[in-house]
Design a protein around this motif. Structure first.
Motif, PDB file in Angstrom:
ATOM      1  N   ALA A 303       0.761  -1.219  -0.084  1.00 29.81           N
ATOM      2  CA  ALA A 303       0.010   0.086   0.049  1.00 29.81           C
ATOM      3  C   ALA A 303       0.920   1.300  -0.086  1.00 29.81           C
ATOM      4  CB  ALA A 303      -1.005  -0.036   1.374  1.00 29.81           C
ATOM      5  N   LYS A 304       2.106   1.008   0.632  1.00 28.81           N
ATOM      6  CA  LYS A 304       2.776   2.368   0.542  1.00 28.81           C
ATOM      7  C   LYS A 304       3.842   2.637  -0.528  1.00 28.81           C
ATOM      8  CE  LYS A 304       2.903   2.118   5.716  1.00 28.81           C
ATOM      9  NZ  LYS A 304       3.739   2.099   7.135  1.00 28.81           N
ATOM     10  N   ASP A 305       3.826   1.634  -1.618  1.00 32.19           N
ATOM     11  CA  ASP A 305       4.360   1.678  -2.809  1.00 32.19           C
ATOM     12  C   ASP A 305       4.119   3.162  -3.503  1.00 32.19           C
ATOM     13  OD1 ASP A 305       5.474   1.316  -5.616  1.00 32.19           O
ATOM     14  OD2 ASP A 305       6.663  -0.180  -4.489  1.00 32.19           O
ATOM     15  N   TRP A 306       5.146   4.039  -3.957  1.00 33.74           N
ATOM     16  CA  TRP A 306       4.786   5.211  -4.558  1.00 33.74           C
ATOM     17  C   TRP A 306       4.591   4.929  -6.057  1.00 33.74           C
ATOM     18  CZ3 TRP A 306       3.510   9.415  -2.146  1.00 33.74           C
ATOM     19  CH2 TRP A 306       3.888   9.640  -0.987  1.00 33.74           C
ATOM     20  N   PHE A 307       5.170   4.074  -6.613  1.00 38.05           N
ATOM     21  CA  PHE A 307       4.809   3.617  -8.202  1.00 38.05           C
ATOM     22  C   PHE A 307       3.229   3.237  -8.172  1.00 38.05           C
ATOM     23  CE2 PHE A 307       9.156   3.238  -9.082  1.00 38.05           C
ATOM     24  CZ  PHE A 307       9.113   3.913 -10.289  1.00 38.05           C
ATOM     25  N   VAL A 308       2.980   2.199  -7.142  1.00 36.60           N
ATOM     26  CA  VAL A 308       1.262   2.025  -7.094  1.00 36.60           C
ATOM     27  C   VAL A 308       0.556   3.029  -6.780  1.00 36.60           C
ATOM     28  CG1 VAL A 308      -0.054  -0.122  -6.179  1.00 36.60           C
ATOM     29  CG2 VAL A 308       2.481  -0.551  -6.666  1.00 36.60           C
ATOM     30  N   ILE A 309       0.795   3.466  -5.969  1.00 37.99           N
ATOM     31  CA  ILE A 309       0.184   4.992  -5.472  1.00 37.99           C
ATOM     32  C   ILE A 309      -0.085   5.751  -6.612  1.00 37.99           C
ATOM     33  CG2 ILE A 309      -0.117   7.228  -4.292  1.00 37.99           C
ATOM     34  CD1 ILE A 309       1.378   5.589  -1.729  1.00 37.99           C
ATOM     35  N   ALA A 310       0.853   5.954  -7.550  1.00 39.35           N
ATOM     36  CA  ALA A 310       0.476   6.784  -8.637  1.00 39.35           C
ATOM     37  C   ALA A 310      -0.277   6.239  -9.646  1.00 39.35           C
ATOM     38  CB  ALA A 310       1.844   6.939  -9.292  1.00 39.35           C
ATOM     39  N   ALA A 311      -0.300   4.920  -9.766  1.00 43.15           N
ATOM     40  CA  ALA A 311      -1.268   4.275 -10.467  1.00 43.15           C
ATOM     41  C   ALA A 311      -2.605   4.158 -10.039  1.00 43.15           C
ATOM     42  CB  ALA A 311      -0.740   2.521 -10.692  1.00 43.15           C
ATOM     43  N   ARG A 312      -2.853   4.325  -8.665  1.00 45.72           N
ATOM     44  CA  ARG A 312      -4.089   4.286  -8.047  1.00 45.72           C
ATOM     45  C   ARG A 312      -4.815   5.500  -8.410  1.00 45.72           C
ATOM     46  NH1 ARG A 312      -1.624   1.308  -3.444  1.00 45.72           N
ATOM     47  NH2 ARG A 312      -2.214  -0.856  -3.464  1.00 45.72           N
ATOM     48  N   ILE A 313      -3.975   6.510  -8.162  1.00 43.29           N
ATOM     49  CA  ILE A 313      -4.488   7.975  -8.487  1.00 43.29           C
ATOM     50  C   ILE A 313      -5.158   7.836  -9.872  1.00 43.29           C
ATOM     51  CG2 ILE A 313      -3.990  10.353  -8.534  1.00 43.29           C
ATOM     52  CD1 ILE A 313      -2.169   9.856  -6.232  1.00 43.29           C
ATOM     53  N   SER A 314      -4.160   7.355 -10.781  1.00 40.63           N
ATOM     54  CA  SER A 314      -4.549   7.498 -12.279  1.00 40.63           C
ATOM     55  C   SER A 314      -5.689   6.883 -12.534  1.00 40.63           C
ATOM     56  CB  SER A 314      -3.459   7.100 -12.954  1.00 40.63           C
ATOM     57  OG  SER A 314      -3.266   5.640 -12.997  1.00 40.63           O
ATOM     58  N   VAL A 315      -5.961   5.620 -11.856  1.00 39.81           N
ATOM     59  CA  VAL A 315      -7.156   4.865 -11.964  1.00 39.81           C
ATOM     60  C   VAL A 315      -8.635   5.400 -11.347  1.00 39.81           C
ATOM     61  CG1 VAL A 315      -8.297   2.722 -11.095  1.00 39.81           C
ATOM     62  CG2 VAL A 315      -6.015   2.595 -12.099  1.00 39.81           C
ATOM     63  N   VAL A 316      -8.254   5.996 -10.226  1.00 39.87           N
ATOM     64  CA  VAL A 316      -9.315   6.932  -9.517  1.00 39.87           C
ATOM     65  C   VAL A 316      -9.944   8.089 -10.665  1.00 39.87           C
ATOM     66  CG1 VAL A 316     -10.022   8.394  -7.795  1.00 39.87           C
ATOM     67  CG2 VAL A 316      -8.960   6.137  -7.214  1.00 39.87           C
ATOM     68  N   VAL A 317      -9.011   8.664 -11.037  1.00 38.06           N
ATOM     69  CA  VAL A 317      -9.375   9.736 -11.916  1.00 38.06           C
ATOM     70  C   VAL A 317     -10.050   9.185 -13.322  1.00 38.06           C
ATOM     71  CG1 VAL A 317      -8.459  11.602 -13.524  1.00 38.06           C
ATOM     72  CG2 VAL A 317      -7.461  11.229 -11.086  1.00 38.06           C
ATOM     73  N   ALA A 318      -9.651   7.996 -13.809  1.00 38.21           N
ATOM     74  CA  ALA A 318     -10.237   7.639 -15.019  1.00 38.21           C
ATOM     75  C   ALA A 318     -11.703   6.943 -14.722  1.00 38.21           C
ATOM     76  CB  ALA A 318      -9.414   6.151 -15.465  1.00 38.21           C
ATOM     77  N   MET A 319     -12.011   6.498 -13.272  1.00 41.95           N
ATOM     78  CA  MET A 319     -13.221   6.118 -12.947  1.00 41.95           C
ATOM     79  C   MET A 319     -14.217   7.207 -12.701  1.00 41.95           C
ATOM     80  SD  MET A 319     -12.881   2.847 -12.975  1.00 41.95           S
ATOM     81  CE  MET A 319     -11.649   3.220 -14.114  1.00 41.95           C
ATOM     82  N   ILE A 320     -13.725   8.307 -12.384  1.00 43.81           N
ATOM     83  CA  ILE A 320     -14.402   9.627 -12.048  1.00 43.81           C
ATOM     84  C   ILE A 320     -15.093   9.940 -13.599  1.00 43.81           C
ATOM     85  CG2 ILE A 320     -14.429  12.159 -11.385  1.00 43.81           C
ATOM     86  CD1 ILE A 320     -12.328  11.209  -9.414  1.00 43.81           C
TER      87      ILE A 320
END
Length: 460
Positions: A303-320
């Motif tokens: 959960a604390k990996d920065w690469f994965v956090i960036a991917a999560r943010i991009s996915v949330v924006v896409a879902m919005i």
């Protein structure tokens, strides 16, 4: 039945262009914007991009898990390629149906070819598919929030009511997504599909980078007696990932050169790009986690990996940005269906149109939110929605192609019988897979007493 002019058309006139180009469809006072292009002026590269936009999205997150269900990388890739052949075949069938009837939407092509009953069935499937996909998108947003909370607060985050999944999903959806769903015109989101493609690429590169930069210990579980059943469980993910057929008809209708040879360039190029992205993600995700890959691959990482956090943010924006578009399409299809049954009119007075829009939007939104709170992970949603996607990909195009050949009054040739056989294969195979996928999804959901959760916090 087709008219006399259409009955005399030769079977599969490969390079015969359509004279009737793209036209916007009116649904009440709402102008349903299909691809943002002028009539008959879409270039081949632009058409490729539109089809890729339509296909690539949330289905990518489930591909490593699907490879595990299929039995590994070899069986997974083989299954993907096998269905890819059927997917491409049905896209050609849809283009031909559109060519014969000068149709500019998926449902109009099916209704013109197969009759009003199939047209209504298509509208219903579109509504259910859009609704199910909206549910999956809210679940994905909840998954990402859980991991962000876990990274910031710790594993016990969910014991605080304001960080619990049910609250964060509901608050975020109501405050951010709902206001985007209410407007009558969603033209401000017409280019939002680009965000979905970017998010998909970010996820793919994240999966690849994490494989090469970290140690991994993939888990490989022995296949049980129900190995064939598990293999079938991988099919919905493939259908869900490659479903671009509803968008393909308006894209074909807007091409500068409406020929099958030009359409083949569009389809092959689009599917190669999609297959490359999906396969790379599926292969490296499975190599990293094996059968332990979760239905949302990002949930498998730290959960604390920065690469994965960036991917999560991009996915949330896409879902919005994607949810309002799907809701808008579903709302338009519902209005069209209700107008066919006489329950409403396509052009009500402005005040009544506003009330109708608010009622449908609110009902759609809060219903999908309620289901997303009850469904534990996107794997369950995709298992059901993937079966409906199979109808768009196989059942309706197969029956339409068969019907066109049967209705043609010209002497039957070997090509005619071959195309009829292809149509029947798509239809019968699609009906079998739809029944198998749907029944298995229901049975698995009933039997699953230990569902996959988004965080260990919910296990305590």
């Amino acid at each position: 039945m087709m008219g006399d002019r259409e009955e005399r058309r030769p079977i599969l006139a490969i390079n015969e262009p359509i004279q009737n180009g793209y036209r916007s469809t009116e649904t009440g006072d709402e102008k349903v914007e299909l691809p943002d292009v002028d009539e008959g002026k879409t270039s081949t590269p632009a058409a490729v991009f539109i089809v890729v936009n339509a296909a690539m999205g949330a289905g990518l997150l489930n591909f490593p898990n699907a490879f595990g269900q299929a039995g590994g990388i070899g069986p997974g890739v083989a299954m993907e390629l096998m269905f890819l052949i059927l997917i491409v075949t049905s896209l050609f069938a849809l283009a031909y149906c559109s060519q014969v009837h000068s149709s500019n939407t998926y449902q109009s092509a099916i209704e013109a070819t197969c009759g009003k009953g199939f047209g209504i069935a298509t509208e219903i499937c579109i509504i259910v598919y859009m609704f199910g996909t909206c549910i999956a998108m809210v679940i994905i947003i909840g998954d990402q929030f859980d991991k962000v909370m876990e990274a910031i607060v710790g594993i016990d985050f969910c014991h605080h009511w304001y960080m619990n999944r049910k609250f964060t999903m509901s608050a975020f959806a109501i405050l951010i997504i709902l206001p985007l769903c209410i407007p009558k015109d969603i033209g401000f989101l017409r280019h939002a599909s680009v965000i979905g493609v970017i998010a998909t690429l970010v996820v793919m590169f994240t999966v690849v980078i994490k494989y090469f930069t970290e140690d991994h210990h993939p888990v490989h579980n022995p296949r049980g007696k129900d190995s064939w059943g598990m293999t079938f469980s991988a099919i919905p993910a493939i259908f869900f990932a490659y479903q671009c057929h509803v968008s393909s008809v308006p894209v074909y209708a807007t091409l500068k050169r409406k020929t099958m040879s030009n359409w083949s360039i569009v389809i092959v190029s689009s599917m190669v790009l999609c297959a490359t992205t999906y396969t790379v993600t599926g292969v490296f995700g499975y190599l990293t986690f094996g059968d332990a890959a979760k239905s949302d691959i990002l949930q498998s990482y730290d959960a604390k990996d920065w690469f994965v956090i960036a991917a999560r943010i991009s996915v949330v924006v896409a879902m919005i940005t994607s949810y309002p578009i799907l809701q808008f399409c579903g709302r338009a299809a519902l209005i069209t269906l209700l107008s066919k049954t006489g329950m409403t009119t396509l052009t009500p007075p402005p005040k009544r149109e506003k009330i109708r829009r608010y009622v449908i939007t609110m009902t759609w939104f809060f219903s999908s939110l309620a289901f997303s709170l009850l469904v534990p992970n996107i794997g369950v949603a995709i298992a059901v929605v993937g079966g409906i996607a199979g109808c768009f990909i196989l059942v309706f195009p197969g029956f339409a192609l068969t019907r066109i050949i049967l209705d043609d009054t010209s002497p039957k040739t070997r090509k005619s019988y071959f195309l009829m056989g292809v149509g029947m294969l798509l239809f019968v195979g699609g009906m079998f897979l739809f029944g198998e996928i749907t029944c298995r999804a229901i049975i698995d959901d009933v039997r699953d007493t230990d569902p996959e959760l988004s965080s260990k916090c919910y296990e305590s």
